[in-house]
Design an enzyme around this catalytic site. Structure first.
Site, short mmCIF file in Angstrom:
data_model
loop_
_atom_site.label_atom_id
_atom_site.label_comp_id
_atom_site.label_asym_id
_atom_site.label_seq_id
_atom_site.Cartn_x
_atom_site.Cartn_y
_atom_site.Cartn_z
N HIS A 31 -127.03 -122.93 15.37
CA HIS A 31 -126.44 -123.95 16.24
C HIS A 31 -126.30 -123.41 17.66
CE1 HIS A 31 -125.36 -124.91 12.11
NE2 HIS A 31 -125.16 -126.16 12.47
N HIS A 266 -127.50 -129.62 18.84
CA HIS A 266 -126.39 -129.18 18.00
C HIS A 266 -126.79 -128.13 16.95
CE1 HIS A 266 -122.99 -129.24 15.24
NE2 HIS A 266 -123.86 -129.44 14.27
N GLU A 420 -101.06 -131.45 1.06
CA GLU A 420 -101.57 -130.40 0.17
C GLU A 420 -102.72 -129.62 0.81
OE1 GLU A 420 -101.38 -133.62 -0.63
OE2 GLU A 420 -99.70 -133.72 -2.04
N HIS A 484 -101.65 -138.86 -12.33
CA HIS A 484 -101.00 -137.58 -12.06
C HIS A 484 -101.31 -136.51 -13.11
CE1 HIS A 484 -98.92 -140.07 -9.23
NE2 HIS A 484 -98.07 -139.15 -8.87
#
Lengths: 687, 687
Positions: A31, A266, A420, A484
């Site tokens: 890159h 890029h 999380e 869950h």
């Protein structure tokens, strides 16, 4: 001293650009765009501000640099080379080649001077926040009047990609709340991502968003040429001690290329003739490669010199500190050396079968409470599930800005919020601060560790000791239901290299899981813990469980081996008792951690799962993966169900009688075959 | 007509609260706090605005309601009951009981009227954006002057937890960019999460953040009592056609309880005496349970009546439309019925062994291009990896607000930005709009599907047809290195119930993977596709590969079966040829999709992986899981490496000669044993 950029600065910037170009071109892969666009800010940052000693990359109070847009790593390798880290021109020439120290994205542990593994977008952003938390915490714990041992800055480069990712958003919100003044993010606002202009998908007002997070937001409109503005912004960022800073820096991706400012520059090497023109434009000989002018060498050797002196000064400060505060100094040294306090493991509780049945999340709480008193570097936290994860010891102080009145930076309990993924990536950064300086333990429901899969993967790849306290680990959580209840989660992380997944069956096994997690300095651990109570098993011990698998209940000439993990071990024991009543001899083995068990000798593994009788596994998850250890597998190959835990277990045939039935079936099948039964362990080593 | 709330409204609100209380108390499990706090806004929304026909929950232009804070589902079940959906008082009494239709969190497919599965925080938020995208798209495609067939609103309730999650942040940023005017989010700003006050971790300015995303942000300061303000805000939200709206509604969690406004009322049933006091306060008899006053019944039956009339009106409008636009009407009906266009599958290309070697991402591009012309409901997109994923067919129109000049809402290509988790959850919402109305295909690198693990899991649990185009599926991506090379990813999703993971080996298998993915109306699929070229294999066909596994190369009295997936099938073929030169007979089987293969008959599976000779697998991933199919496993049980693809393959011994060696070893081992070799398939059914 006001900054007056001169010709040598410009030459250094163009050196960085051409070196990065040569590096990418040689590999014919990589890159070039971001390195060329960010060369000016990189040069200003490192030449004017950055404190590091390339001769000692582990100096504890060095500034941390994180390249969150890790695909721009040609830039970072070039800088490491110029600064005098162990990255030679030959290493640059080996960019992206097999097992070189200059891989396709920066990897912690592979290249000196790389602080965290980046490339997966957004991760480095959150890692930097972890590094800044570690610094703030250690500063609060150890700095004294006149002795500022931990006061380094964390600088992070980030791009549009990172800022679109949710993980960075989570971490940024927390960083603003925590008022991390030593954190400085430089946002390469080049308005280009892989699909083209950010106008197609990313038109939010980033600056305003970060103000909403309570960051200081600064703007540099010409990041290509206005070195003074860049320097001023960094200066201003450093001066703001009460907020993290985002410097929004407008740059041109692939600066100098005929395709600059487009996504064409890029992710692929530039065309040969474009490279020639760029080098000419920058005053470099297009026929020469990997050229570093003397003036640039001089600047960068001066930076290294400055860093070496800074460390020297720090060291003499530390020596004085040691005289005045010998206890603290000893603790700092121990942590830098990566050693746990002597005898810490004596704090791990042991249990007898007559002890009460206790949920393993509760056992974990007891252990954390004990460890909190003997392992001061242990810093716990939860993603807003503290009363469920039981991760907070009594009288813990929260890690909070003092002015909130809710704690202070000496606090060892982090309120991560319902974040999380951010939590996982921040914890990676905390662990990456080095040695044993801080050991993060982080809590959520096991099912939601999956939200952080990207971060867990990088902990494993980066060899970071992060301890996941993953409670509510199965259908045993009951009524919350299939949304869950983990089914695939443990298989997922067992399949991840260098990740220890523990599923302790009782108190001794829970202690063992903490013992191995704390001492596995280069491996993350996921401790899967129950909501429901577990009996203390006859035959378990910390020592045995620390091997990852062991025989809980031995019988000679067994008809069957039952093998289980966690809450299902007690079910296997019950099944064995039922089988015995039917005149069948059943051994029971417990396998709390496959990864650790796999590392044992072949003979040992075979002693736990021997030839000669069928092996039946019991685990309240997908059966996928169990064929490595067992012939028949009792498990759950569908999603769970919402209901009281005991009923859900019955619904899925996870009971002593049903397991005994299944064992009976296996025994009969293998009897009919009429030739020896081989353990999968036995097979595995031979084929 | 201005809204004048009266006593009956208040009574209805308190009915919702007491019903929710009774529901949670009966289960002795659940979350009373949010239902009690959000009862007022729920009542105002449903009584004043919401268009639905409980007699026909599938009416296509119904308003969509998403409870993103799914733990508050007692509220939703109560509302469904009051509205006349098939949720009886008995069902409320079965809340959170085994296999009831009122599970612990709302599940699509389990309860009529539930639009998406929620509970895992942030998911519903993003699902709602998908539902709004589907509406905007269908409106743009089908609405005509005077015929507004698709103009429903999507209403979403969300809480602090959802708004801390990165997945909602990603989706919100995109929703602002897309100017989704029919999307209205109501944020229950009760300032409480599980750990306590939001002051401890979530102090950002949420309103300002959403303004930065270009949402309209409205504030209701008293969401407990000021029904008129709530109504006015929803009115104003509906009026803004050019932006999504966030209504920040201040409420008191557990309103009415003596512990209201604390986290004590969040996730546990209230104490008995507290419940008694609340009922008294609200004018209900504490000795009676599950009471619905006549006045409340009346209000809700009127809502249902209003909805039935709305559908009737819609139907007559549709009938007129059908006269004027028969083609469009036919297409709408077909899509509602969930049928693909007749003969669509003929568009899937077939290949001969003499055809060119092509990367499977490129094959996927060819297929998407063909399908785009025959399956108008196919809407593709990528998380900013379009030129790598090759998900965009030539001349595709982007799904963009017209004023951007970049496309319009008829567009069938979504630029998701670098937001994998948001993309996955949005695609779930798009698919959940119903039938075949829109089929989402979404692209990223396979390794980064893990970022979206939470969304993939819910697609599987919710039975949603979402097609992941997961390119760069192995070490074959080469230089990007281990940060980007999946090792555990496929094992993870194979372990997930109801998720088809495809790894096609050539053109025919890629066509097969699309065939099964498109026709698996209740299952998400992950198509793992290569960056590198793959030869067209002798022996493959769409039909055979559609079985998930088949014999590619058959030999009688084989010495060994080689089984592989994807890019490694050609390596297995090469190994078989080498073995044949050594006088050993090797069969080759291809296993592109384990889940589909597992569903075949035992006999069929055994014909693919038969008894009598060892089976050796070849796959460039973790070997975990393979023992289900093979005796010996060639794979990669560590992280990958950065380098040119071919060299990386060699480095990991994934070559024809090395696989042949391994096969030889297996053959020798089993010969020595001297008794029959059983296929793991054969074992599995018997034990």
């Amino acid at each position: 001293m006001p900054f007056k950029p001169n010709d040598n600065d410009q030459k250094a910037i163009n050196t960085i650009r051409t070196l990065a170009l040569d590096t990418v071109n040689k590999a014919n892969s990589g890159h070039p765009g971001a390195p060329m666009g960010m060369a000016p800010v990189a040069h200003v940052l490192f030449s004017r501000f950055f404190q590091c000693n390339p001769q000692n990359p582990h100096w504890v109070n060095r500034d941390r640099f994180v390249l969150s847009n890790g695909h721009a790593c040609a830039l970072q390798y070039v800088l490491l080379h110029l600064l005098g880290y162990k990255v030679s021109i030959d290493d640059l020439k080996q960019f992206r080649q097999l097992e070189s120290i200059t891989p396709g994205h920066p990897e912690l542990g592979v290249t000196e001077g790389i602080e965290v593994t980046t490339g997966p977008l957004g991760q480095g952003f959150a890692n930097a926040i972890g590094l800044a938390i570690a610094q703030a915490h250690l500063g609060a714990v150890f700095n004294k009047d006149g002795y500022s041992l931990f006061d380094n800055y964390t600088y992070m480069f980030t791009g549009d990609g990172c800022l679109m990712e949710g993980v960075s958003a989570e971490a940024a919100s927390l960083a603003g709340h925590l008022k991390l003044g030593n954190l400085i993010a430089i946002y390469d606002d080049n308005q280009i991502s892989i699909d083209g202009s950010t106008a197609i998908a990313f038109t939010e007002d980033v600056g305003k968003r970060f103000e909403a997070y309570d960051w200081q937001v600064l703007h540099v409109e010409n990041g290509n040429d206005d070195l003074k503005a860049i320097s001023d912004a960094i200066e201003q960022a450093k001066a703001e001690k009460n907020k993290p800073t985002l410097i929004r820096l407008k740059t041109t991706i692939g600066y100098g290329s005929r395709d600059q400012g487009t996504h064409g520059v890029h992710g692929n090497p530039l065309k040969a003739d474009d490279t020639v023109e760029i080098k000419k434009k920058f005053g470099f000989d297009p026929e020469q490669f990997f050229v570093v002018p003397e003036e640039t060498k001089k600047i960068y050797s001066e930076i290294a010199q400055r860093g070496a002196e800074a460390e020297k000064k720090w060291q003499s400060q530390f020596n004085e500190y040691e005289q005045k505060f010998p206890e603290e100094a000893k603790d700092i040294k121990r942590r830098i050396d990566g050693k746990l306090p002597d005898g810490w493991e004596k704090a791990l509780p042991e249990f007898k079968p007559s002890d009460d049945a206790v949920a393993s999340r509760k056992l974990s709480e007891m252990i954390l409470a004990k460890l909190s008193t003997v392992v001061p570097e242990l810093v716990s936290g939860s993603a807003d599930l503290t009363p469920s994860n039981l991760t907070r010891w009594k009288n813990a102080v929260d890690f909070q800005p003092k002015e909130t009145g809710l704690g202070d930076y000496t606090g060892r309990y982090i309120r991560y919020g319902v974040r999380e993924h951010g939590m996982g990536a921040i914890a990676n950064g905390i662990a990456a601060y080095g040695g044993n300086l801080v050991i993060p333990a982080i809590g959520t429901f096991l099912n939601f560790v999956s939200y952080a899969a990207g971060a867990v993967r990088l902990a494993a790849l980066s060899h970071l000791r992060v301890i996941w306290v993953a409670t509510h680990d199965s259908i045993g959580l009951g009524e919350d239901g299939p949304t869950h209840q983990p089914i695939e989660t443990v298989a997922h992380f067992r399949a991840l290299p260098n990740c220890n997944v523990w599923r302790p069956a009782d108190g001794n096994e829970t202690s063992a899981s903490y013992y191995v997690a704390m001492t596995s300095t280069h491996t993350p651990s996921i401790l899967c813990l129950t909501r429901q109570n577990l009996p203390q098993l006859a035959g378990s011990s910390i020592e045995k469980a620390s091997k990852g698998g062991y025989v809980l209940h031995e019988v000679e000439n067994a008809d069957v081996t039952l093998v289980a993990t966690g809450s299902e071990v007690a079910i296997a024991v019950e099944a064995a008792e039922l089988l015995e009543k039917q005149g069948l001899k059943a051994r029971v083995s417990s396998l709390p951690c496959w990864e650790v068990f796999r590392a044992q000798s072949h003979e040992y593994k075979l002693s736990v799962l021997p030839d000669g009788a069928p092996i039946v596994s019991v685990e309240a998850y997908t059966t996928m993966g169990w064929a490595e250890w067992s012939h028949a597998h009792v498990g759950i190959d569908r999603f769970g169900s919402s209901g009281p835990a005991k009923k859900v277990y019955e619904f899925f045939n996870l009971t002593g009688p049903k397991v005994a039935e299944r064992a009976q079936k296996s025994i009969n099948y293998f009897k009919k075959l009429g030739h020896p039964v081989y353990s999968p362990v036995s097979h595995s080593i031979n084929v």
